[in-house]
Every structure is written in C-alpha cells, then in structure tokens.
Design a protein around this motif. Structure first.
Motif, PDB file in Angstrom:
ATOM      1  N   ALA A  23      -4.974 -11.667  -3.024  1.00 28.64           N
ATOM      2  CA  ALA A  23      -4.789 -10.853  -4.249  1.00 28.64           C
ATOM      3  C   ALA A  23      -5.785  -8.820  -4.231  1.00 28.64           C
ATOM      4  N   LYS A  24      -7.203  -9.619  -4.129  1.00 33.36           N
ATOM      5  CA  LYS A  24      -8.006  -8.571  -4.383  1.00 33.36           C
ATOM      6  C   LYS A  24      -8.289  -8.115  -3.014  1.00 33.36           C
ATOM      7  N   ASP A  25      -8.275  -8.568  -1.859  1.00 29.56           N
ATOM      8  CA  ASP A  25      -8.153  -8.092  -0.634  1.00 29.56           C
ATOM      9  C   ASP A  25      -7.038  -7.140  -0.170  1.00 29.56           C
ATOM     10  N   PHE A  26      -5.340  -7.138  -0.983  1.00 33.44           N
ATOM     11  CA  PHE A  26      -4.650  -7.015  -0.435  1.00 33.44           C
ATOM     12  C   PHE A  26      -4.741  -5.146  -1.377  1.00 33.44           C
ATOM     13  N   LEU A  27      -5.447  -5.341  -2.381  1.00 35.98           N
ATOM     14  CA  LEU A  27      -5.663  -4.053  -3.478  1.00 35.98           C
ATOM     15  C   LEU A  27      -6.767  -3.040  -2.969  1.00 35.98           C
ATOM     16  N   GLU A  28      -7.650  -3.980  -2.075  1.00 40.73           N
ATOM     17  CA  GLU A  28      -9.315  -3.182  -1.573  1.00 40.73           C
ATOM     18  C   GLU A  28      -7.946  -2.305  -0.147  1.00 40.73           C
ATOM     19  N   HIS A  29      -7.300  -2.911   0.334  1.00 47.70           N
ATOM     20  CA  HIS A  29      -6.598  -2.762   1.384  1.00 47.70           C
ATOM     21  C   HIS A  29      -5.861  -1.315   0.976  1.00 47.70           C
ATOM     22  N   VAL A  30      -4.430  -1.041   0.368  1.00 47.15           N
ATOM     23  CA  VAL A  30      -4.639  -0.762  -0.012  1.00 47.15           C
ATOM     24  C   VAL A  30      -4.804   0.654  -0.717  1.00 47.15           C
ATOM     25  N   LYS A  31      -5.478   0.295  -1.197  1.00 50.87           N
ATOM     26  CA  LYS A  31      -6.344   1.331  -2.159  1.00 50.87           C
ATOM     27  C   LYS A  31      -6.936   2.209  -0.242  1.00 50.87           C
ATOM     28  N   LYS A  32      -7.465   1.528   0.548  1.00 51.25           N
ATOM     29  CA  LYS A  32      -8.403   3.050   1.128  1.00 51.25           C
ATOM     30  C   LYS A  32      -7.274   2.846   2.424  1.00 51.25           C
ATOM     31  N   CYS A  33      -6.194   2.538   2.813  1.00 48.97           N
ATOM     32  CA  CYS A  33      -5.279   2.914   3.310  1.00 48.97           C
ATOM     33  C   CYS A  33      -3.803   3.531   3.067  1.00 48.97           C
ATOM     34  N   PRO A  34      -3.404   4.576   3.835  1.00 47.35           N
ATOM     35  CA  PRO A  34      -2.477   5.427   2.501  1.00 47.35           C
ATOM     36  C   PRO A  34      -1.481   5.131   3.716  1.00 47.35           C
ATOM     37  N   SER A  35      -0.851   4.330   4.422  1.00 46.75           N
ATOM     38  CA  SER A  35       0.158   3.801   5.479  1.00 46.75           C
ATOM     39  C   SER A  35       0.700   2.505   4.894  1.00 46.75           C
ATOM     40  N   CYS A  36      -0.160   1.947   3.923  1.00 44.88           N
ATOM     41  CA  CYS A  36      -0.102   0.721   3.669  1.00 44.88           C
ATOM     42  C   CYS A  36       0.328   0.948   2.135  1.00 44.88           C
ATOM     43  N   LYS A  37       0.013   1.652   1.477  1.00 48.15           N
ATOM     44  CA  LYS A  37      -0.034   2.033   0.620  1.00 48.15           C
ATOM     45  C   LYS A  37       1.639   3.201   0.245  1.00 48.15           C
ATOM     46  N   GLU A  38       1.367   3.715   1.078  1.00 50.16           N
ATOM     47  CA  GLU A  38       3.310   4.425   1.489  1.00 50.16           C
ATOM     48  C   GLU A  38       4.081   2.936   1.564  1.00 50.16           C
ATOM     49  N   ALA A  66       2.116   1.470 -10.258  1.00 53.50           N
ATOM     50  CA  ALA A  66       1.076   1.996 -10.588  1.00 53.50           C
ATOM     51  C   ALA A  66       0.343   1.102 -11.299  1.00 53.50           C
ATOM     52  N   GLU A  67       1.401   0.542 -12.749  1.00 52.30           N
ATOM     53  CA  GLU A  67       0.785  -0.613 -13.770  1.00 52.30           C
ATOM     54  C   GLU A  67       0.543  -1.461 -13.471  1.00 52.30           C
ATOM     55  N   ARG A  68       1.604  -1.808 -12.000  1.00 51.31           N
ATOM     56  CA  ARG A  68       1.957  -3.498 -11.384  1.00 51.31           C
ATOM     57  C   ARG A  68       0.320  -3.465 -10.435  1.00 51.31           C
ATOM     58  N   ILE A  69       0.017  -2.538 -10.331  1.00 50.66           N
ATOM     59  CA  ILE A  69      -1.554  -2.712  -9.630  1.00 50.66           C
ATOM     60  C   ILE A  69      -2.431  -2.284 -10.772  1.00 50.66           C
ATOM     61  N   ALA A  70      -2.491  -1.624 -12.045  1.00 47.91           N
ATOM     62  CA  ALA A  70      -3.410  -1.987 -12.461  1.00 47.91           C
ATOM     63  C   ALA A  70      -3.573  -3.305 -12.755  1.00 47.91           C
ATOM     64  N   VAL A  71      -3.010  -3.833 -13.490  1.00 44.85           N
ATOM     65  CA  VAL A  71      -3.086  -5.450 -13.729  1.00 44.85           C
ATOM     66  C   VAL A  71      -2.981  -6.268 -13.223  1.00 44.85           C
ATOM     67  N   ALA A  72      -2.987  -6.084 -11.452  1.00 50.89           N
ATOM     68  CA  ALA A  72      -3.339  -6.529 -10.567  1.00 50.89           C
ATOM     69  C   ALA A  72      -4.797  -6.597 -10.453  1.00 50.89           C
ATOM     70  N   GLY A  74      -6.917  -6.134 -12.496  1.00 49.52           N
ATOM     71  CA  GLY A  74      -7.234  -6.680 -13.769  1.00 49.52           C
ATOM     72  C   GLY A  74      -7.434  -8.296 -14.011  1.00 49.52           C
ATOM     73  N   HIS A  75      -6.800  -8.564 -13.584  1.00 47.99           N
ATOM     74  CA  HIS A  75      -6.371 -10.211 -13.403  1.00 47.99           C
ATOM     75  C   HIS A  75      -7.238 -10.878 -12.507  1.00 47.99           C
ATOM     76  N   VAL A  76      -7.257  -9.680 -11.296  1.00 49.57           N
ATOM     77  CA  VAL A  76      -8.261 -10.289 -10.031  1.00 49.57           C
ATOM     78  C   VAL A  76      -9.402 -10.103 -10.956  1.00 49.57           C
ATOM     79  N   LEU A  82     -14.323 -15.909 -14.575  1.00 55.63           N
ATOM     80  CA  LEU A  82     -13.847 -16.658 -14.755  1.00 55.63           C
ATOM     81  C   LEU A  82     -14.599 -17.771 -13.748  1.00 55.63           C
ATOM     82  N   GLN A  83     -14.372 -17.823 -12.390  1.00 54.47           N
ATOM     83  CA  GLN A  83     -14.943 -18.242 -11.557  1.00 54.47           C
ATOM     84  C   GLN A  83     -16.465 -18.263 -11.486  1.00 54.47           C
ATOM     85  N   TRP A  84     -16.998 -17.091 -11.582  1.00 56.20           N
ATOM     86  CA  TRP A  84     -18.608 -16.983 -11.967  1.00 56.20           C
ATOM     87  C   TRP A  84     -19.169 -17.888 -13.382  1.00 56.20           C
TER      88      TRP A  84
END
Length: 106
Positions: A23-38, A66-72, A74-76, A82-84
């Motif tokens: 999810a972390k990698d996916f969200l970072e990519h979607v934020k940077k890639c307009p094509s994938c966000k679309e 937008a809310e789902r992305i923000a929640v995801a 937050g979960h990340v 918790l892992q740290w």
C-alpha cells in the motif's frame, strides 16, 4: 513501483486488500503518476459507482476516493510506527538479556 504493477494492484486497493508495504509503494506511485491516478479514479468510479447505483444511494465518488486514499495513507503511517515500536522493543529485550547474562557471568 512501475505503472504496470500499480495498475494490477488497483482492484486490491479498491477492495481494501493490500498489505502495508505494498500500500505504501502503491500510494507513493499513484501520487506521483497522473496516468495511474487517472486509472485508479476510473476503476474506482466504475466499481464503486455500480455498487452505489444498485443500492440506490446518493454518492460523491471523487470525494470518497480521496477519503479512501487518505485513510489508507493513515493506516500505512500507523502500521509503520507500530513496526518501529516493535523493533525498539526487540532491541531493548536483547540489550536487557545481554545485561542479565553479563551480570550472571561476573
């Protein structure tokens, strides 16, 4: 993460079935890639929009995405903290064990 991988993960994101690291990698990519966000927006609109139409509910899918992305995101962040915390606890336990062992030896 590349676009091909991100696009394959979109259904998992929409359904909420994604591991923290992915999810972390996916969200970072979607934020940077307009094509994938679309592409995410389109698949979300089709998938969730059809469900809402069947239920007869009023909806604002752009806002909901937008809310789902923000929640995801937050979960990340929470899972990473918790892992740290777990890493720190394990390090403390090892140090305590070493301290106890050195006290017993001497």
């Amino acid at each position: 993460m590349d676009c091909k991988t991100a696009e394959k993960l979109i259904p998992d994101f929409i359904r909420g079935r994604m591991e923290t690291r992915t999810a972390k990698d996916f969200l970072e990519h979607v934020k940077k890639c307009p094509s994938c966000k679309e592409e995410l927006s389109i698949q979300f609109l089709v998938t969730v929009g059809m469900e809402r139409l069947e239920d007869g509910e009023a909806f604002n899918l752009n806002k909901e995405l937008a809310e789902r992305i923000a929640v995801a995101e937050g979960h990340v962040r929470i899972r990473q903290r918790l892992q740290w915390g777990l890493y720190y606890f394990e390090a403390f336990a090892v140090l305590a064990a070493i301290l106890v062992m050195t006290t017993l030896v001497f």
